[in-house]
Design a protein around this motif. Sequence first.
Motif, PDB file in Angstrom:
ATOM      1  N   THR A 145      -7.480  -9.781  -0.030  1.00 19.60           N
ATOM      2  CA  THR A 145      -8.159 -11.072  -0.107  1.00 19.60           C
ATOM      3  C   THR A 145      -8.498 -11.483  -1.537  1.00 19.60           C
ATOM      4  OG1 THR A 145     -10.235  -9.912   0.295  1.00 19.60           O
ATOM      5  CG2 THR A 145      -9.153 -10.923   2.205  1.00 19.60           C
ATOM      6  N   GLU A 146      -8.379 -10.559  -2.492  1.00 18.43           N
ATOM      7  CA  GLU A 146      -8.736 -10.848  -3.883  1.00 18.43           C
ATOM      8  C   GLU A 146      -7.542 -10.764  -4.830  1.00 18.43           C
ATOM      9  OE1 GLU A 146     -11.969  -8.269  -5.009  1.00 18.43           O
ATOM     10  OE2 GLU A 146     -12.974  -8.606  -3.085  1.00 18.43           O
ATOM     11  N   ARG A 147      -6.362 -10.584  -4.328  1.00 18.97           N
ATOM     12  CA  ARG A 147      -5.177 -10.402  -5.163  1.00 18.97           C
ATOM     13  C   ARG A 147      -4.727 -11.705  -5.804  1.00 18.97           C
ATOM     14  NH1 ARG A 147      -3.064  -6.298  -5.553  1.00 18.97           N
ATOM     15  NH2 ARG A 147      -1.997  -4.710  -4.529  1.00 18.97           N
ATOM     16  N   THR A 148      -4.195 -11.582  -7.014  1.00 21.91           N
ATOM     17  CA  THR A 148      -3.659 -12.743  -7.731  1.00 21.91           C
ATOM     18  C   THR A 148      -2.135 -12.717  -7.775  1.00 21.91           C
ATOM     19  OG1 THR A 148      -3.697 -11.615  -9.861  1.00 21.91           O
ATOM     20  CG2 THR A 148      -5.701 -12.816  -9.216  1.00 21.91           C
ATOM     21  N   GLY A 149      -1.540 -11.597  -7.379  1.00 19.57           N
ATOM     22  CA  GLY A 149      -0.090 -11.461  -7.414  1.00 19.57           C
ATOM     23  C   GLY A 149       0.397 -10.634  -8.590  1.00 19.57           C
ATOM     24  N   GLN A 150      -0.498 -10.287  -9.476  1.00 19.76           N
ATOM     25  CA  GLN A 150      -0.136  -9.509 -10.666  1.00 19.76           C
ATOM     26  C   GLN A 150      -0.398  -8.009 -10.501  1.00 19.76           C
ATOM     27  OE1 GLN A 150       1.407 -11.147 -13.157  1.00 19.76           O
ATOM     28  NE2 GLN A 150       1.194 -12.901 -11.802  1.00 19.76           N
ATOM     29  N   GLU A 151      -1.084  -7.643  -9.436  1.00 18.11           N
ATOM     30  CA  GLU A 151      -1.473  -6.250  -9.248  1.00 18.11           C
ATOM     31  C   GLU A 151      -0.310  -5.404  -8.728  1.00 18.11           C
ATOM     32  OE1 GLU A 151      -4.751  -9.090  -8.557  1.00 18.11           O
ATOM     33  OE2 GLU A 151      -2.814  -8.820  -7.609  1.00 18.11           O
ATOM     34  N   GLY A 152      -0.369  -4.133  -9.039  1.00 16.98           N
ATOM     35  CA  GLY A 152       0.592  -3.192  -8.484  1.00 16.98           C
ATOM     36  C   GLY A 152       0.154  -2.801  -7.085  1.00 16.98           C
ATOM     37  N   PRO A 153       0.838  -1.856  -6.494  1.00 19.20           N
ATOM     38  CA  PRO A 153       0.469  -1.451  -5.132  1.00 19.20           C
ATOM     39  C   PRO A 153      -0.880  -0.745  -5.089  1.00 19.20           C
ATOM     40  CG  PRO A 153       2.221  -0.057  -5.984  1.00 19.20           C
ATOM     41  CD  PRO A 153       1.993  -1.139  -6.994  1.00 19.20           C
ATOM     42  N   VAL A 157       0.846  -1.201   0.000  1.00 16.03           N
ATOM     43  CA  VAL A 157       0.000   0.000   0.000  1.00 16.03           C
ATOM     44  C   VAL A 157       0.878   1.246   0.000  1.00 16.03           C
ATOM     45  CG1 VAL A 157      -1.682   1.339   1.323  1.00 16.03           C
ATOM     46  CG2 VAL A 157      -1.916  -1.137   1.184  1.00 16.03           C
ATOM     47  N   VAL A 158       0.566   2.158  -0.892  1.00 13.28           N
ATOM     48  CA  VAL A 158       1.193   3.478  -0.915  1.00 13.28           C
ATOM     49  C   VAL A 158       0.211   4.436  -0.254  1.00 13.28           C
ATOM     50  CG1 VAL A 158       2.014   5.347  -2.387  1.00 13.28           C
ATOM     51  CG2 VAL A 158       2.433   2.966  -3.046  1.00 13.28           C
ATOM     52  N   VAL A 159       0.647   5.146   0.765  1.00 13.06           N
ATOM     53  CA  VAL A 159      -0.208   6.116   1.441  1.00 13.06           C
ATOM     54  C   VAL A 159       0.192   7.503   0.967  1.00 13.06           C
ATOM     55  CG1 VAL A 159      -0.943   7.067   3.652  1.00 13.06           C
ATOM     56  CG2 VAL A 159      -0.489   4.602   3.429  1.00 13.06           C
ATOM     57  N   GLN A 160      -0.793   8.211   0.430  1.00 17.22           N
ATOM     58  CA  GLN A 160      -0.559   9.564  -0.076  1.00 17.22           C
ATOM     59  C   GLN A 160      -1.414  10.549   0.716  1.00 17.22           C
ATOM     60  OE1 GLN A 160      -1.743   9.296  -4.191  1.00 17.22           O
ATOM     61  NE2 GLN A 160       0.178   8.327  -4.787  1.00 17.22           N
ATOM     62  N   ILE A 161      -0.871  11.721   0.915  1.00 19.78           N
ATOM     63  CA  ILE A 161      -1.615  12.781   1.587  1.00 19.78           C
ATOM     64  C   ILE A 161      -1.841  13.905   0.590  1.00 19.78           C
ATOM     65  CG2 ILE A 161      -1.599  14.450   3.472  1.00 19.78           C
ATOM     66  CD1 ILE A 161       0.306  12.437   4.924  1.00 19.78           C
ATOM     67  N   HIS A 162      -3.109  14.262   0.439  1.00 14.60           N
ATOM     68  CA  HIS A 162      -3.494  15.348  -0.465  1.00 14.60           C
ATOM     69  C   HIS A 162      -4.258  16.390   0.338  1.00 14.60           C
ATOM     70  CE1 HIS A 162      -2.411  12.899  -3.940  1.00 14.60           C
ATOM     71  NE2 HIS A 162      -3.078  11.901  -3.390  1.00 14.60           N
ATOM     72  N   ASP A 163      -4.297  17.597  -0.183  1.00 10.45           N
ATOM     73  CA  ASP A 163      -5.075  18.632   0.493  1.00 10.45           C
ATOM     74  C   ASP A 163      -6.558  18.303   0.465  1.00 10.45           C
ATOM     75  OD1 ASP A 163      -2.855  20.075   1.189  1.00 10.45           O
ATOM     76  OD2 ASP A 163      -3.045  21.513  -0.448  1.00 10.45           O
ATOM     77  N   ARG A 164      -7.050  17.872  -0.702  1.00 12.33           N
ATOM     78  CA  ARG A 164      -8.483  17.639  -0.861  1.00 12.33           C
ATOM     79  C   ARG A 164      -8.720  16.740  -2.063  1.00 12.33           C
ATOM     80  NH1 ARG A 164     -12.160  20.534   1.619  1.00 12.33           N
ATOM     81  NH2 ARG A 164     -10.916  22.382   1.961  1.00 12.33           N
ATOM     82  N   HIS A 165      -9.774  15.918  -2.010  1.00  9.89           N
ATOM     83  CA  HIS A 165     -10.176  15.126  -3.175  1.00  9.89           C
ATOM     84  C   HIS A 165     -10.639  16.107  -4.253  1.00  9.89           C
ATOM     85  CE1 HIS A 165     -12.719  12.537  -5.688  1.00  9.89           C
ATOM     86  NE2 HIS A 165     -11.918  11.559  -5.282  1.00  9.89           N
ATOM     87  N   GLY A 185      -7.675   0.145  -5.231  1.00 13.08           N
ATOM     88  CA  GLY A 185      -6.861  -1.024  -5.481  1.00 13.08           C
ATOM     89  C   GLY A 185      -7.669  -2.301  -5.437  1.00 13.08           C
ATOM     90  N   VAL A 186      -6.963  -3.408  -5.314  1.00 13.55           N
ATOM     91  CA  VAL A 186      -7.569  -4.728  -5.221  1.00 13.55           C
ATOM     92  C   VAL A 186      -7.330  -5.226  -3.795  1.00 13.55           C
ATOM     93  CG1 VAL A 186      -7.531  -7.095  -6.089  1.00 13.55           C
ATOM     94  CG2 VAL A 186      -7.095  -5.179  -7.657  1.00 13.55           C
ATOM     95  N   PRO A 187      -8.406  -5.484  -3.042  1.00  9.19           N
ATOM     96  CA  PRO A 187      -8.225  -5.926  -1.657  1.00  9.19           C
ATOM     97  C   PRO A 187      -7.306  -7.140  -1.553  1.00  9.19           C
ATOM     98  CG  PRO A 187     -10.525  -5.453  -2.089  1.00  9.19           C
ATOM     99  CD  PRO A 187      -9.811  -5.376  -3.415  1.00  9.19           C
ATOM    100  N   GLU A 220      -9.270   3.021   5.811  1.00  7.68           N
ATOM    101  CA  GLU A 220      -8.821   2.815   4.428  1.00  7.68           C
ATOM    102  C   GLU A 220      -7.866   1.623   4.315  1.00  7.68           C
ATOM    103  OE1 GLU A 220     -10.599   4.246   2.344  1.00  7.68           O
ATOM    104  OE2 GLU A 220     -11.401   5.825   3.632  1.00  7.68           O
ATOM    105  N   VAL A 221      -6.975   1.451   5.273  1.00  8.91           N
ATOM    106  CA  VAL A 221      -6.063   0.303   5.232  1.00  8.91           C
ATOM    107  C   VAL A 221      -6.858  -0.993   5.420  1.00  8.91           C
ATOM    108  CG1 VAL A 221      -4.108  -0.827   6.375  1.00  8.91           C
ATOM    109  CG2 VAL A 221      -4.042   1.638   5.926  1.00  8.91           C
ATOM    110  N   ALA A 222      -7.875  -0.955   6.241  1.00 13.79           N
ATOM    111  CA  ALA A 222      -8.721  -2.141   6.417  1.00 13.79           C
ATOM    112  C   ALA A 222      -9.396  -2.527   5.107  1.00 13.79           C
ATOM    113  CB  ALA A 222      -9.752  -1.893   7.511  1.00 13.79           C
ATOM    114  N   HIS A 223      -9.807  -1.545   4.321  1.00 13.92           N
ATOM    115  CA  HIS A 223     -10.374  -1.861   3.000  1.00 13.92           C
ATOM    116  C   HIS A 223      -9.332  -2.578   2.140  1.00 13.92           C
ATOM    117  CE1 HIS A 223     -14.230  -0.172   3.620  1.00 13.92           C
ATOM    118  NE2 HIS A 223     -13.862   1.096   3.587  1.00 13.92           N
ATOM    119  N   ALA A 224      -8.087  -2.155   2.230  1.00 10.92           N
ATOM    120  CA  ALA A 224      -7.021  -2.832   1.476  1.00 10.92           C
ATOM    121  C   ALA A 224      -6.875  -4.283   1.940  1.00 10.92           C
ATOM    122  CB  ALA A 224      -5.695  -2.092   1.645  1.00 10.92           C
ATOM    123  N   ALA A 225      -7.186  -4.544   3.203  1.00  7.40           N
ATOM    124  CA  ALA A 225      -7.115  -5.904   3.739  1.00  7.40           C
ATOM    125  C   ALA A 225      -8.342  -6.728   3.376  1.00  7.40           C
ATOM    126  CB  ALA A 225      -6.957  -5.852   5.254  1.00  7.40           C
ATOM    127  N   GLY A 226      -9.325  -6.091   2.712  1.00  4.84           N
ATOM    128  CA  GLY A 226     -10.533  -6.808   2.318  1.00  4.84           C
ATOM    129  C   GLY A 226     -11.634  -6.756   3.355  1.00  4.84           C
TER     130      GLY A 226
END
Length: 112
Positions: A55-63, A31-39, A51-53, A94-100
């Motif tokens: 729990t659903e990764r195949t190993g081909q995805e980027g960060p 996971v790359v964590v970025q900080i922005h002023d605003r969406h 990204g792809v959670p 948000e990190v929990a979403h990355a964990a599925g």
Amino acid sequence: MEIVPKYRFDRLVADALDDLPDELQHVLDNVVVQIHDRHPVEHDLLGLYEGVPHTERTGQEGPDVVSIYRHALCEMCETMDELVDEVYVTVIHEVAHAAGIDDERLHQLGWG
């Protein structure tokens, strides 16, 4: 509350990442964590997972990318203590979403 300086906000996010529950630490390897002023469109959005959670990764995805929005978080808080808490809640969410982990499970765990 006023918008805190970027360097101080960056530290709050780094502290939140350091304090994540052990169950989520492994996710940070991809996971790359970025900080922005605003969406760019949803100005009151606090954070976003893209990204792809794990729990659903195949190993081909980027960060995956977690974005944290400084201005929206600062604007919703009245004190620095509130901001510290809200940054932590947003980062863990948000990190929990990355964990599925979906929103319902986040609430069951007391993380969202």
